[in-house]
Motif scaffolding. Structure first.
Motif, PDB file in Angstrom:
ATOM      1  N   GLU A  31       0.828  -1.209   0.000  1.00 44.21           N
ATOM      2  CA  GLU A  31       0.000   0.000   0.000  1.00 44.21           C
ATOM      3  C   GLU A  31       0.860   1.256   0.000  1.00 44.21           C
ATOM      4  O   GLU A  31       1.752   1.408   0.838  1.00 44.21           O
ATOM      5  N   LYS A  32       0.550   2.156  -0.915  1.00 45.44           N
ATOM      6  CA  LYS A  32       1.259   3.437  -0.966  1.00 45.44           C
ATOM      7  C   LYS A  32       0.889   4.269   0.255  1.00 45.44           C
ATOM      8  O   LYS A  32      -0.278   4.358   0.618  1.00 45.44           O
ATOM      9  N   GLY A  33       1.888   4.861   0.868  1.00 43.91           N
ATOM     10  CA  GLY A  33       1.667   5.766   1.980  1.00 43.91           C
ATOM     11  C   GLY A  33       1.410   5.122   3.330  1.00 43.91           C
ATOM     12  O   GLY A  33       1.276   5.821   4.328  1.00 43.91           O
ATOM     13  N   ARG A  34       1.310   3.830   3.373  1.00 45.92           N
ATOM     14  CA  ARG A  34       1.027   3.193   4.673  1.00 45.92           C
ATOM     15  C   ARG A  34       2.238   3.251   5.596  1.00 45.92           C
ATOM     16  O   ARG A  34       2.101   3.498   6.791  1.00 45.92           O
ATOM     17  N   TYR A  35       3.424   2.992   5.053  1.00 42.94           N
ATOM     18  CA  TYR A  35       4.641   3.032   5.857  1.00 42.94           C
ATOM     19  C   TYR A  35       5.593   4.135   5.403  1.00 42.94           C
ATOM     20  O   TYR A  35       6.357   4.666   6.188  1.00 42.94           O
ATOM     21  N   LEU A  36       5.579   4.435   4.110  1.00 41.30           N
ATOM     22  CA  LEU A  36       6.449   5.467   3.528  1.00 41.30           C
ATOM     23  C   LEU A  36       5.580   6.484   2.791  1.00 41.30           C
ATOM     24  O   LEU A  36       4.547   6.139   2.236  1.00 41.30           O
ATOM     25  N   ASP A  37       6.032   7.730   2.742  1.00 42.78           N
ATOM     26  CA  ASP A  37       5.288   8.770   2.028  1.00 42.78           C
ATOM     27  C   ASP A  37       5.312   8.506   0.528  1.00 42.78           C
ATOM     28  O   ASP A  37       6.369   8.295  -0.060  1.00 42.78           O
ATOM     29  N   ASP A  38       4.150   8.511  -0.085  1.00 45.75           N
ATOM     30  CA  ASP A  38       3.975   8.415  -1.547  1.00 45.75           C
ATOM     31  C   ASP A  38       4.552   7.167  -2.192  1.00 45.75           C
ATOM     32  O   ASP A  38       4.764   7.140  -3.401  1.00 45.75           O
ATOM     33  N   THR A  39       4.855   6.158  -1.451  1.00 50.15           N
ATOM     34  CA  THR A  39       5.351   4.910  -2.041  1.00 50.15           C
ATOM     35  C   THR A  39       5.012   3.744  -1.113  1.00 50.15           C
ATOM     36  O   THR A  39       4.656   3.933   0.042  1.00 50.15           O
ATOM     37  N   SER A  40       5.159   2.563  -1.647  1.00 52.71           N
ATOM     38  CA  SER A  40       4.936   1.364  -0.821  1.00 52.71           C
ATOM     39  C   SER A  40       6.289   0.750  -0.465  1.00 52.71           C
ATOM     40  O   SER A  40       7.291   1.016  -1.130  1.00 52.71           O
TER      41      SER A  40
END
Length: 154
Positions: free
Chosen positions: A108-117
């Motif tokens: 999932e994008k943004g779940r752990y890192l901003d704007d990326t998975s």
């Protein structure tokens, strides 16, 4: 005394518990396929050099060639079967691992890192294009064919 609900780990804890186990299982199965191939190919490679070193057979003992060829074919078929079993189990573990990774939100994008998975989306389906099994089979078939040729041509 704990109730049934309190005794059971919650969903996220269960996912975190299963994830490393399945990750290890995927790597372990792959490693077993590689080792089986290496051992079988090495055995056949040694036979390839032993066969010409043996003394020539007398015409009355030519039936021995049939037994040697049969043995090589049985050996190759057995190893290929075991590698196939490992491959099927590897794929099953890989499917479960990807499902666990999806549930943990690793794609999932943004779940752990901003704007990326954490993991690229392509990893969810990349395993379907894995053709390493054919390399394993091919090396065993090739070495078996070479040994059989060496037996029949001596």
């Amino acid at each position: 005394m704990l109730s049934d609900h309190e005794a059971m780990p919650d969903r996220l804890d269960m996912l975190k518990l299963l994830y490393p186990w399945y990750k290890n299982e995927v790597y372990r199965r792959r490693q077993q396929m590689i080792w089986l191939t290496t051992i079988a190919a090495s055995t056949l490679f040694v036979l390839l050099f032993l066969v010409p070193a043996l003394p020539p057979l007398r015409p009355a003992h030519r039936a021995l060639n049939v037994f040697v060829v049969t043995g090589v074919l049985l050996f190759a078929a057995s190893v290929i079967y075991v590698i196939h079993q490992q491959r099927v189990r590897h794929q099953m573990a890989k499917r479960v691992l990807i499902k666990l990774e999806q549930e943990l939100g690793l794609f999932e994008k943004g779940r752990y890192l901003d704007d990326t998975s954490l993991y690229p989306q392509s990893w969810q389906t990349a395993w379907r294009g894995d053709r390493s099994e054919f390399i394993y089979y091919g090396s065993i078939v090739l070495f078996s064919a070479l040994v059989i040729c060496a037996v029949l041509l001596r």
